[in-house]
Design a protein around this motif. Structure first.
Motif, PDB file in Angstrom:
ATOM      1  N   ALA A 204       0.841  -1.020  -0.110  1.00  0.00           N
ATOM      2  CA  ALA A 204       0.140  -0.194   0.455  1.00  0.00           C
ATOM      3  C   ALA A 204       0.755   1.107   0.078  1.00  0.00           C
ATOM      4  O   ALA A 204       0.871   2.608  -0.288  1.00  0.00           O
ATOM      5  CB  ALA A 204      -1.295  -0.097   0.954  1.00  0.00           C
ATOM      6  N   PHE A 205       1.964   0.916   0.704  1.00  0.00           N
ATOM      7  CA  PHE A 205       3.377   2.000   0.140  1.00  0.00           C
ATOM      8  C   PHE A 205       3.364   2.740  -1.293  1.00  0.00           C
ATOM      9  O   PHE A 205       3.846   2.074  -1.948  1.00  0.00           O
ATOM     10  CB  PHE A 205       4.433   1.761   1.182  1.00  0.00           C
ATOM     11  CG  PHE A 205       4.090   1.813   3.034  1.00  0.00           C
ATOM     12  CD1 PHE A 205       4.049   2.987   3.363  1.00  0.00           C
ATOM     13  CD2 PHE A 205       4.193   0.218   3.258  1.00  0.00           C
ATOM     14  CE1 PHE A 205       4.187   2.920   4.772  1.00  0.00           C
ATOM     15  CE2 PHE A 205       3.596   0.454   4.341  1.00  0.00           C
ATOM     16  CZ  PHE A 205       3.629   1.805   5.569  1.00  0.00           C
ATOM     17  N   THR A 206       3.784   4.150  -0.960  1.00  0.00           N
ATOM     18  CA  THR A 206       4.482   4.653  -2.629  1.00  0.00           C
ATOM     19  C   THR A 206       5.556   4.585  -2.471  1.00  0.00           C
ATOM     20  O   THR A 206       6.022   5.156  -1.309  1.00  0.00           O
ATOM     21  CB  THR A 206       3.781   6.255  -2.544  1.00  0.00           C
ATOM     22  OG1 THR A 206       2.245   6.400  -2.632  1.00  0.00           O
ATOM     23  CG2 THR A 206       4.741   6.265  -3.991  1.00  0.00           C
ATOM     24  N   LYS A 207       6.759   3.508  -2.863  1.00  0.00           N
ATOM     25  CA  LYS A 207       7.698   3.949  -2.353  1.00  0.00           C
ATOM     26  C   LYS A 207       8.806   4.130  -4.107  1.00  0.00           C
ATOM     27  O   LYS A 207       8.158   4.392  -5.381  1.00  0.00           O
ATOM     28  CB  LYS A 207       8.638   2.367  -2.618  1.00  0.00           C
ATOM     29  CG  LYS A 207       7.145   1.715  -1.091  1.00  0.00           C
ATOM     30  CD  LYS A 207       8.021   0.182  -1.244  1.00  0.00           C
ATOM     31  CE  LYS A 207       6.659  -0.775  -2.352  1.00  0.00           C
ATOM     32  NZ  LYS A 207       5.784  -0.918  -2.324  1.00  0.00           N
ATOM     33  N   ASP A 208       9.611   4.660  -3.791  1.00  0.00           N
ATOM     34  CA  ASP A 208      10.654   4.594  -4.784  1.00  0.00           C
ATOM     35  C   ASP A 208      11.266   4.111  -5.123  1.00  0.00           C
ATOM     36  O   ASP A 208      11.262   2.891  -4.542  1.00  0.00           O
ATOM     37  CB  ASP A 208      11.043   6.313  -4.117  1.00  0.00           C
ATOM     38  CG  ASP A 208      12.353   5.972  -3.677  1.00  0.00           C
ATOM     39  OD1 ASP A 208      12.605   4.932  -3.096  1.00  0.00           O
ATOM     40  OD2 ASP A 208      13.585   7.068  -3.121  1.00  0.00           O
ATOM     41  N   ALA A 209      12.484   4.084  -6.034  1.00  0.00           N
ATOM     42  CA  ALA A 209      12.893   2.672  -6.794  1.00  0.00           C
ATOM     43  C   ALA A 209      13.966   1.704  -5.793  1.00  0.00           C
ATOM     44  O   ALA A 209      14.334   0.781  -5.879  1.00  0.00           O
ATOM     45  CB  ALA A 209      14.429   3.034  -7.874  1.00  0.00           C
ATOM     46  N   ASP A 210      14.296   2.837  -4.275  1.00  0.00           N
ATOM     47  CA  ASP A 210      14.618   2.018  -3.753  1.00  0.00           C
ATOM     48  C   ASP A 210      14.333   1.583  -2.456  1.00  0.00           C
ATOM     49  O   ASP A 210      14.357   1.350  -1.441  1.00  0.00           O
ATOM     50  CB  ASP A 210      16.176   3.182  -3.092  1.00  0.00           C
ATOM     51  CG  ASP A 210      17.299   3.112  -3.818  1.00  0.00           C
ATOM     52  OD1 ASP A 210      17.910   2.309  -4.887  1.00  0.00           O
ATOM     53  OD2 ASP A 210      17.464   4.586  -4.389  1.00  0.00           O
ATOM     54  N   GLY A 211      12.737   2.119  -2.530  1.00  0.00           N
ATOM     55  CA  GLY A 211      11.658   1.529  -1.200  1.00  0.00           C
ATOM     56  C   GLY A 211      11.537   2.527  -0.603  1.00  0.00           C
ATOM     57  O   GLY A 211      10.704   1.936   0.628  1.00  0.00           O
ATOM     58  N   PHE A 212      11.734   3.808  -0.745  1.00  0.00           N
ATOM     59  CA  PHE A 212      11.655   4.763   0.438  1.00  0.00           C
ATOM     60  C   PHE A 212      10.382   5.135   0.290  1.00  0.00           C
ATOM     61  O   PHE A 212       9.854   5.783  -1.246  1.00  0.00           O
ATOM     62  CB  PHE A 212      13.054   5.920   0.393  1.00  0.00           C
ATOM     63  CG  PHE A 212      14.493   5.676   1.117  1.00  0.00           C
ATOM     64  CD1 PHE A 212      14.054   5.748   2.248  1.00  0.00           C
ATOM     65  CD2 PHE A 212      14.981   5.235   0.114  1.00  0.00           C
ATOM     66  CE1 PHE A 212      15.554   5.217   2.871  1.00  0.00           C
ATOM     67  CE2 PHE A 212      16.301   4.817   0.247  1.00  0.00           C
ATOM     68  CZ  PHE A 212      16.422   5.177   2.030  1.00  0.00           C
ATOM     69  N   ALA A 213      10.042   5.443   0.896  1.00  0.00           N
ATOM     70  CA  ALA A 213       7.972   5.753   1.050  1.00  0.00           C
ATOM     71  C   ALA A 213       8.109   6.794   2.102  1.00  0.00           C
ATOM     72  O   ALA A 213       8.920   7.092   3.246  1.00  0.00           O
ATOM     73  CB  ALA A 213       7.246   4.761   1.690  1.00  0.00           C
ATOM     74  N   THR A 214       7.115   7.824   2.213  1.00  0.00           N
ATOM     75  CA  THR A 214       6.923   8.988   3.354  1.00  0.00           C
ATOM     76  C   THR A 214       5.097   8.824   3.360  1.00  0.00           C
ATOM     77  O   THR A 214       4.540   9.141   2.245  1.00  0.00           O
ATOM     78  CB  THR A 214       7.076  10.769   2.207  1.00  0.00           C
ATOM     79  OG1 THR A 214       8.777  10.256   1.921  1.00  0.00           O
ATOM     80  CG2 THR A 214       6.951  11.869   2.847  1.00  0.00           C
ATOM     81  N   VAL A 215       5.169   8.983   3.937  1.00  0.00           N
ATOM     82  CA  VAL A 215       3.235   8.406   4.879  1.00  0.00           C
ATOM     83  C   VAL A 215       3.148   9.701   5.403  1.00  0.00           C
ATOM     84  O   VAL A 215       3.213  10.176   6.095  1.00  0.00           O
ATOM     85  CB  VAL A 215       3.048   7.121   5.662  1.00  0.00           C
ATOM     86  CG1 VAL A 215       1.728   7.789   6.045  1.00  0.00           C
ATOM     87  CG2 VAL A 215       3.478   5.942   5.391  1.00  0.00           C
ATOM     88  N   ILE A 216       1.760  10.764   4.832  1.00  0.00           N
ATOM     89  CA  ILE A 216       1.193  12.010   5.078  1.00  0.00           C
ATOM     90  C   ILE A 216       0.281  11.217   5.474  1.00  0.00           C
ATOM     91  O   ILE A 216      -1.213  10.681   5.344  1.00  0.00           O
ATOM     92  CB  ILE A 216       0.795  13.143   4.830  1.00  0.00           C
ATOM     93  CG1 ILE A 216       2.250  12.981   3.705  1.00  0.00           C
ATOM     94  CG2 ILE A 216       0.099  14.054   5.163  1.00  0.00           C
ATOM     95  CD1 ILE A 216       3.277  13.614   4.807  1.00  0.00           C
TER      96      ILE A 216
END
Length: 605
Positions: A358-370
């Motif tokens: 369910a997380f939006t991730k970049d190519a390296d798997g980093f996510a920011t949840v608001i």
């Protein structure tokens, strides 16, 4: 089907043709397990839970039948009368019912509908001569067996004299005897399916058949429920079969008595302190760790009033693409089988769970949840800009938010940034960084309007698998204190009463070591296998268990600086490592951080 007039006693000839599955795998005999989602006790709303309460009676046996569900993770576990884990079988270990079926959880295997399995649950009875029509010849059943008579190993407070000094009214921990004369009396079957894409229905939901041990034949479902009354899916009925006094004893020992530890304070960048839960969690997932953070009271309202949001930044490990319908499979090289972030209110009630997918991730798997609690959210907070948005105001009683939980299930080989490697009751922070590294959720409270147009990765120092050389401080006095030299003061098999000194010659002895300077076990808990940090040696017979290269293994449930609880897996299937009365036994521990040893010698009784 017409289920009237079916036999409830078996004298031979009732089922002259067929076999157990052709005669009994139908609506007249199958009992469906109760279903639900993980809304309580650190549950996960992305999981389907099936459960059935049972009373142990050696005249009967339970047969769990089902088809492998299309899920990310699946397991079957037994919890004893203490609501503690006593046995389990993981999806990859379940042998399909016949050679015609496949196990879709094995790496590289594509999911196929309708693959059947059977898991027997023993109540300790001795099978008699199986009647015609009740046999299981040619089926893979016993290989998946679980034993409901077993009590959980470890988590034993009888060896801890300090606990009774502080709680003089506490009753002894109820355990089994070396002769297995005090077996478990009741418990719960718990089946978990995470991210379950299988439609609910009779053909796909797991169910149970109650079997007569003497004849092998099955009892009609209504007779098993109404007359035998050894299984029930109702918590209000089944919970009365369990032992609430022992439940409270475990809870008091783990959450009120044992210290909560921390090697370093939480860095200023993180507004929440993350720690691993105690070992005892009622009906815990056998393959999961729980990293939790308490949320300040009233935080949602405070953030809304200040037009601020909760921002959570972390790295998500690689996980399998399952479940799917387009031919995907698990490679086996993923960093984690499953991860989720859950939001709970008082009472352990889970209100929302974000699975790794369910997380939006970049190519390296980093996510920011608001996480929004009432502030105006900028229009650029979208997945296209790298954000995952959770509107907490749409969730029941969100103002009471009290706990965040990160669930890690089955870290991959070589991946050390998982909750399983954080000691129980210990915060994730060390002087060198977090034991979870960049996979630690970092929480802050920026003004909503100040959020950048695009989410950016949050990188920083990590200490995955790197444990300080010393003793952790007791919260809130965080720090690394000098550790004493390793010392084993006593080594006993599980005590049935405080003050015991026995080391019983029994199969699979649960052993408690009391001492000091044991350090931190770096291979995670629970752990089964061999390492270079613990060895049980039978000096008389010359075998060793637990040490790298040894023929037999150990199962470590908890490793604290002053106490280790483990089970020696002896004797094993090929007859090695048999422990006999009168044998001289030596236990040796190496502090993993210093490799300094300690030895204790005793005699098996």
């Amino acid at each position: 089907m017409d289920c009237s007039g079916l036999p409830t006693t078996f004298t031979g000839g009732e089922f002259p043709t067929g076999d157990f599955f052709s005669n009994f795998n139908n609506d007249c005999y199958t009992i469906r397990l109760g279903t639900g989602v993980g809304s309580v006790d650190y549950g996960d709303l992305n999981a389907t839970y099936y459960q059935l309460y049972f009373k142990v009676d050696p005249r009967y046996q339970l047969i769990i039948l089902g088809t492998f569900p299309n899920t990310r993770y699946f397991s079957i576990s037994l919890n004893d009368a203490h609501s503690a884990l006593s046995g389990s079988i993981l999806d990859t270990s379940i042998v399909p019912l016949t050679s015609e079926y496949i196990n879709p959880y094995l790496p590289g295997v594509t999911f196929v509908d309708g693959q059947q399995y059977a898991v027997p649950v023993s109540f300790g009875g001795t099978p008699g001569k199986q009647e015609t029509g009740c046999m299981m010849n040619g089926y893979n059943v016993s290989v998946n067996g679980l034993d409901a008579t077993q009590r959980h190993p470890g988590m034993d407070w009888n060896s801890d004299t300090g606990f009774f000094a502080q709680y003089p009214g506490m009753l002894d921990h109820v355990i089994d005897t070396p002769q297995h004369s005090n077996p478990n009396t009741a418990g719960v079957i718990m089946m978990r399916a995470y991210l379950n894409a299988t439609p609910e229905g009779y053909a796909t939901n797991p169910h149970v058949i109650v079997r007569d041990v003497a004849s092998g034949c099955a009892y009609p479902a209504t007779y098993a429920l109404d007359t035998l009354q050894i299984v029930v899916d109702s918590a209000s009925v089944g919970s009365a079969w369990l032992d609430p006094v022992q439940f409270e004893g475990h809870h008091t020992y783990e959450t009120s008595y044992l210290p909560k530890l921390c090697n370093a304070p939480t860095p200023p960048s993180n507004s929440l302190q993350w720690s691993r839960q105690p070992e005892y969690v009622p009906a815990t997932n056998p393959n999961a760790s729980y990293i939790v953070a308490n949320v300040p009271a009233g935080l949602p309202a405070t953030l809304a009033a200040a037009q601020e949001v909760m921002r959570i930044r972390l790295r998500i490990p690689t996980t399998p693409p399952t479940p799917c319908t387009d031919g995907c499979s698990r490679s086996g090289n993923e960093q984690m089988r499953y991860e989720s972030l859950s939001f709970s209110v008082p009472g352990g009630l889970t209100r929302v769970s974000l699975a790794d997918s369910a997380f939006t991730k970049d190519a390296d798997g980093f996510a920011t949840v608001i996480v929004g609690t009432g502030a105006t959210i900028p229009a650029w907070v979208t997945p296209a800009n790298g954000y995952t948005f959770l509107d907490l105001t749409a969730i029941e009683d969100y103002q009471q938010l009290s706990l965040l939980t990160v669930r890690h299930i089955i870290p991959g080989a070589g991946f050390k940034c998982a909750g399983q490697f954080v000691p129980y009751r210990t915060s994730v922070n060390t002087p060198d960084g977090s034991l979870l590294g960049e996979y630690t959720p970092v929480v802050d409270y920026p003004a909503a309007a100040s959020l950048p147009a695009k989410a950016t990765p949050l990188t920083g120092p990590g200490a995955c698998g790197d444990f300080p050389d010393g003793l952790a401080g007791v919260r809130p006095a965080c720090g690394v204190l000098p550790a004493p030299l390793p010392l084993i003061g006593s080594a006993v098999t599980q005590c049935d009463a405080p003050g015991c000194t026995q080391f019983a010659a029994q199969a699979n002895p649960p052993i408690t070591l009391i001492g000091a300077g044991f350090g931190t076990f770096p291979l995670g808990a629970p752990f089964t296998g061999n390492s270079k940090y613990l060895a049980l040696k039978d000096v008389t017979q010359g075998w060793v268990a637990g040490l790298a290269g040894a023929p037999c293994t150990v199962s470590i449930s908890e490793w604290d600086p002053g106490e280790i609880q483990f089970v020696a897996n002896v004797p094993n299937h090929n007859g090695k490592c048999a422990l006999k009365s009168g044998d001289k036994v030596e236990v040796r521990v190496w502090n993993p951080q210093t490799m300094l040893p300690a030895t204790f010698t005793t005699t098996a009784q």
